[in-house]
Scaffold this active site. Structure first.
Site, mmCIF file in Angstrom:
data_model
loop_
_atom_site.group_PDB
_atom_site.id
_atom_site.type_symbol
_atom_site.label_atom_id
_atom_site.label_comp_id
_atom_site.label_asym_id
_atom_site.label_seq_id
_atom_site.Cartn_x
_atom_site.Cartn_y
_atom_site.Cartn_z
ATOM 1 N NE ARG A 49 75.146 8.008 67.717
ATOM 2 C CZ ARG A 49 75.527 8.420 68.938
ATOM 3 N NH1 ARG A 49 74.710 9.155 69.674
ATOM 4 N NH2 ARG A 49 76.714 8.092 69.406
ATOM 5 C CE1 TYR A 102 56.453 0.220 51.460
ATOM 6 C CE2 TYR A 102 57.200 0.246 53.729
ATOM 7 C CZ TYR A 102 57.468 0.115 52.384
ATOM 8 O OH TYR A 102 58.747 -0.127 51.982
ATOM 9 C CG ASP A 174 53.222 6.667 55.662
ATOM 10 O OD1 ASP A 174 53.547 7.527 54.820
ATOM 11 O OD2 ASP A 174 53.761 5.544 55.734
ATOM 12 C CE LYS A 199 59.358 4.601 49.152
ATOM 13 N NZ LYS A 199 58.375 4.096 50.079
HETATM 14 C C1 LIG Z 1 58.371 3.356 51.306
HETATM 15 C C2 LIG Z 1 57.355 3.613 52.339
HETATM 16 C C3 LIG Z 1 57.650 3.537 53.700
HETATM 17 C C4 LIG Z 1 59.008 3.100 54.219
HETATM 18 O O1 LIG Z 1 60.003 4.002 53.904
HETATM 19 P P1 LIG Z 1 61.540 3.578 53.600
HETATM 20 O O2 LIG Z 1 62.174 4.874 53.260
HETATM 21 O O3 LIG Z 1 61.515 2.601 52.472
HETATM 22 O O4 LIG Z 1 62.050 2.954 54.849
HETATM 23 C C5 LIG Z 1 56.653 3.841 54.598
HETATM 24 N N1 LIG Z 1 55.421 4.190 54.193
HETATM 25 C C6 LIG Z 1 55.086 4.258 52.888
HETATM 26 C C7 LIG Z 1 53.699 4.643 52.501
HETATM 27 C C8 LIG Z 1 56.030 3.963 51.921
HETATM 28 O O5 LIG Z 1 55.690 4.013 50.624
#
Ligand SMILES: *Cc1c(COP(=O)(O)O)cnc(C)c1O
Length: 378
Positions: A49, A102, A174, A199
């Site tokens: 961890r 998001y 982000d 992603k």
């Molecule tokens: C999918 C996504 C998240 C969240 O991420 P997870 O891996 O699903 O927890 C945050 N911001 C954006 C723009 C996303 O597409």
């Protein structure tokens, strides 16, 4: 020596294994480590961890790709966000979020963090003046997505960095939609970059993860403390899979962009489509800004059918475009944000149009993608 992006994706944090020469760093699938003597963990590793070599490889690679000094990875994008929020903010603090954030990010602020005393306002993040107007004496963070999800608005990262500096707030970007290949927010003045590595970074729809990248070493130490104290870490195999994916990020992004540009042109010419939203189209209000701060325009396209039932029909009809949430993988996906990814913002000021369709354009043969859409629209 400074290497190019593609070289860093393949080599940063990924030296061949010292003992065996294995070219690909091993998966250190272990929870604990033998200590040489009481209180002398080897290379500082004592419990996974707190630290794991496979996770360290990924953290180092992502830091290099974003041009940051430190990277931290987590079990998901939202785990990364939660760790950042709870490291930086305390009850009474205020955060500005995008008015088309998001859905999961919105839910984290509105349904979780708010219960612990955090306040927030939604702003039109593509309008620097609107963001400035929402600042309060307690504003601790300005949270930006660019391009936004699902309306693909473009925020002026450098402009917002100036606003956040004046307000003594952190600018958080982000960067999930663009990926570090297309856009590097730290170089434009952002303080922290957030990723859902699920992603484009992972890129193969086979692993969930998240990351934070930053330059401020004191904040990085504090985040590392909370990464361990809160424990939302990614496992060694997930870190390895993400590293496996990120090596091809540059070539994947080029093909995502090639295909998305052609799909956007096709949709813009189609009589049944009311509006195409893609930053690469000259009529997109953020086109000029996107051209300035992004290498290309990405693989995400949204479009409106003018009629919610027609939008659902198209989503239910495509074959190569798979009906699914998420984005950024090699395969093309289609979804209805109002009823799927963004159902959690229904009834709020972040609600998305009911006739909206979102595409994550994959790297399949472009003619197959166009034919699939033509059939579904026809
Ligand atoms: C999918 C996504 C998240 C969240 O991420 P997870 O891996 O699903 O927890 C945050 N911001 C954006 C723009 C996303 O597409």
């Amino acid at each position: 020596m400074s290497y190019g992006f593609e070289t860093l994706a393949i080599h940063a944090g990924q030296e061949p294994d010292e003992r065996t020469g294995a070219v690909i760093p091993p998966i250190f699938q272990t929870s604990t480590y033998k200590q040489d003597a009481v209180g002398s963990p080897r290379l500082g590793y004592e419990y996974s961890r707190s630290g794991n070599p496979t996770r360290d490889s990924l953290q180092e690679c992502l830091a290099a790709l974003e041009g940051g000094s430190r990277g931290l990875t987590f079990a998901s994008g939202l785990a990364a966000e939660d760790t950042l929020i709870r490291t930086v903010c305390k009850p009474g603090d205020h955060v500005i979020i995008p008015d088309d954030a998001y859905g999961g990010t919105f839910r984290l602020f509105a349904k979780v963090a708010e219960r612990w005393g955090l306040t927030w306002s939604a702003a039109r993040i593509s309008d620097v003046d609107d963001v400035r107007a929402k600042i309060t004496p307690n504003t601790k963070m300005i949270w930006v997505e660019t391009p936004t999800n699902p309306l693909l608005g473009i925020a002026d990262i450098a402009g917002l960095a100036a606003v956040s500096r004046d307000a003594h707030a952190l600018l958080v970007v982000d960067n999930t939609f663009a990926s570090p290949y297309l856009q590097q927010p730290l170089a434009l003045g952002a303080d922290v970059v957030v990723h859902s590595t699920t992603k484009y970074i992972g890129g193969h729809s086979d692993v969930v993860g998240g990351a934070l990248v930053l330059n401020d070493l004191a904040l990085a130490d504090s985040l590392q403390f909370h990464q361990n104290a809160m424990g939302a870490v990614n496992g060694p195999f997930d870190a390895w899979l993400t590293l496996r994916g990120v090596k091809t990020l540059a070539v994947r992004m080029e093909r995502h962009c090639d295909n998305a540009e052609k799909v956007a042109e096709f949709l813009a010419r189609h009589s049944k489509v009311k509006q195409v939203i893609y930053p690469g189209l000259p009529e997109h209000p953020g086109h000029e800004l996107a051209t300035k701060q992004m290498r290309r325009y990405g693989g995400m396209i949204s479009f409106r059918m003018g009629d919610p039932a027609a939008a659902e029909r198209v989503c239910n009809t495509t074959k190569v475009f798979t009906l699914a949430e998420s984005l950024g993988g090699i395969e093309s996906l289609i979804e209805h944000p109002g009823k799927m990814t963004h159902a959690s913002v229904a009834g709020s000021e972040l609600e998305v149009p009911a006739d909206l369709i979102r595409l994550s354009v994959g790297i399949e043969t472009i003619d197959d993608l166009l034919a699939d859409l033509a059939t579904a629209l026809g």
